[in-house]
Design an enzyme around this catalytic site. Sequence first.
Site, PDB file in Angstrom:
ATOM      1  N   SER A  31       0.388  -5.421   3.720  1.00  0.00           N
ATOM      2  CA  SER A  31       0.054  -3.709   3.975  1.00  0.00           C
ATOM      3  C   SER A  31      -0.636  -3.128   4.353  1.00  0.00           C
ATOM      4  O   SER A  31      -1.285  -1.720   4.727  1.00  0.00           O
ATOM      5  CB  SER A  31       1.078  -3.229   2.324  1.00  0.00           C
ATOM      6  OG  SER A  31      -0.740  -3.348   1.992  1.00  0.00           O
ATOM      7  N   HIS A  32      -1.960  -4.777   5.301  1.00  0.00           N
ATOM      8  CA  HIS A  32      -3.325  -3.744   5.809  1.00  0.00           C
ATOM      9  C   HIS A  32      -3.478  -4.626   6.716  1.00  0.00           C
ATOM     10  O   HIS A  32      -4.415  -5.317   7.150  1.00  0.00           O
ATOM     11  CB  HIS A  32      -3.951  -4.148   4.735  1.00  0.00           C
ATOM     12  CG  HIS A  32      -4.224  -2.698   4.159  1.00  0.00           C
ATOM     13  ND1 HIS A  32      -3.640  -2.738   2.778  1.00  0.00           N
ATOM     14  CD2 HIS A  32      -5.043  -0.943   4.007  1.00  0.00           C
ATOM     15  CE1 HIS A  32      -3.640  -0.847   1.848  1.00  0.00           C
ATOM     16  NE2 HIS A  32      -4.708  -0.707   2.784  1.00  0.00           N
TER      17      HIS A  32
ATOM     18  N   GLU B   3       2.955  -0.324   1.563  1.00  0.00           N
ATOM     19  CA  GLU B   3       3.914  -0.435   0.896  1.00  0.00           C
ATOM     20  C   GLU B   3       5.201  -0.380   0.832  1.00  0.00           C
ATOM     21  O   GLU B   3       6.132  -0.792   1.160  1.00  0.00           O
ATOM     22  CB  GLU B   3       3.781  -1.034  -0.923  1.00  0.00           C
ATOM     23  CG  GLU B   3       2.420  -1.763  -0.922  1.00  0.00           C
ATOM     24  CD  GLU B   3       2.963  -3.778  -0.594  1.00  0.00           C
ATOM     25  OE1 GLU B   3       4.094  -3.663  -0.613  1.00  0.00           O
ATOM     26  OE2 GLU B   3       2.033  -4.398  -0.517  1.00  0.00           O
TER      27      GLU B   3
HETATM   28  O1  PYC Z   1      -1.462   2.611   2.612  1.00  0.00           O
HETATM   29  O2  PYC Z   1      -2.606   4.033   1.075  1.00  0.00           O
HETATM   30  C1  PYC Z   1      -2.048   3.867   2.092  1.00  0.00           C
HETATM   31  C2  PYC Z   1      -3.320   3.750   2.982  1.00  0.00           C
HETATM   32  C3  PYC Z   1      -4.338   4.957   2.696  1.00  0.00           C
HETATM   33  C4  PYC Z   1      -4.778   4.774   3.474  1.00  0.00           C
HETATM   34  C5  PYC Z   1      -4.075   4.514   4.844  1.00  0.00           C
HETATM   35  N1  PYC Z   1      -2.462   3.953   4.428  1.00  0.00           N
END
Ligand code: PYC
Length: 335
Positions: A46-47, A187
């Site tokens: 997710s990152h 996610e």
């Molecule tokens: O996926 O929670 C996340 C998020 C926070 C900032 C950008 N994406």
Amino acid sequence: METVNLTLSEAYTLAREVLSSNGFSAEHADAIARNVTAGERDGCVSHGLWRLLGIVETLRKGKVSADARPQIFDQAPAIVKADAGGAFSLVAYEQALPLLISKASACGIAALAINRCVHFSALFADIEPLTDAGLVGYACTPSHAWVAPSGGTRPLFGTNPIAFGWPRKGKPPYIFDMATSAAARGEIQLHLRAGKAIPEGWGIDSEGRPSTDPQAVLNGAMLTFGGHKGSAFAAMVELLAGPLIGDMTSAESLAWDEGAGGLPYGGELILALDPSRFLGDEAHHHLDRAETLFAAMQEQGARLPGERRFSSREKSLLEGVTITRSLFEDISALR
Ligand code: PYC
């Protein structure tokens, strides 16, 4: 599902090319490419590389600076401020880090406030340089108002991650990095991309009804982890990395975005604590005592935070990373 395997160097090069061809300066392109490659390498998809889609979209919408040079201020004996100038947080953090570490060593505890930064990155990457330096670290940042407070049904808080790190001798550090929402927004977006339902408890639709439909939850509100407990942590993050450091709350960040759909804009607070200044002659016992605690946790079958990340790192260093062909093509098309 068709997949593509990339070595870490190919993943970095792809990311770097996408970022440079979209106009990011060399220093921002390098920092962002290293960060998303590290996310993918560590199994934090997710990152990981997927983030490039939102990063480029945010630039194209005019919601992030491609080339701002951060300004670093020696604000007080134990406080550093970094003005990111509307760029992503990573270059500001890298440039402020040496002063944060030297202040922590001098004072025992020091804080870094990064202001006016756009934020997408996983906080564990900000904690690792601190634990590598033998320091205890903490970091938090608000995001956009996507998450309802416990008892409410309308978005107010961000996903508001908190990360904490503790150094270990000859072992990967103990680092947790968790959203105070039940899941990161990324996610939910990845579930939507894969056409999958999300688990119950992650969010509610715009009528306030529990939902497992990712789009309905993205349009409605996400929920905090652990009900009122996560909600209290989320509010703490709003306060510490918002009003305390003179930056935006998640609601203010979303208002500033004006519906453009850019990544969150605001501040990040990082704390560094030097055990040797707390303990004097007793320093270093803290590492052994922590190991006793970690061993007792593991004896009961508990996994330490970060273990999965570090084993994924070892595997990716050998085997590279695998992403879906559709993601590879979407990223490649950004060049
Ligand atoms: O996926 O929670 C996340 C998020 C926070 C900032 C950008 N994406």
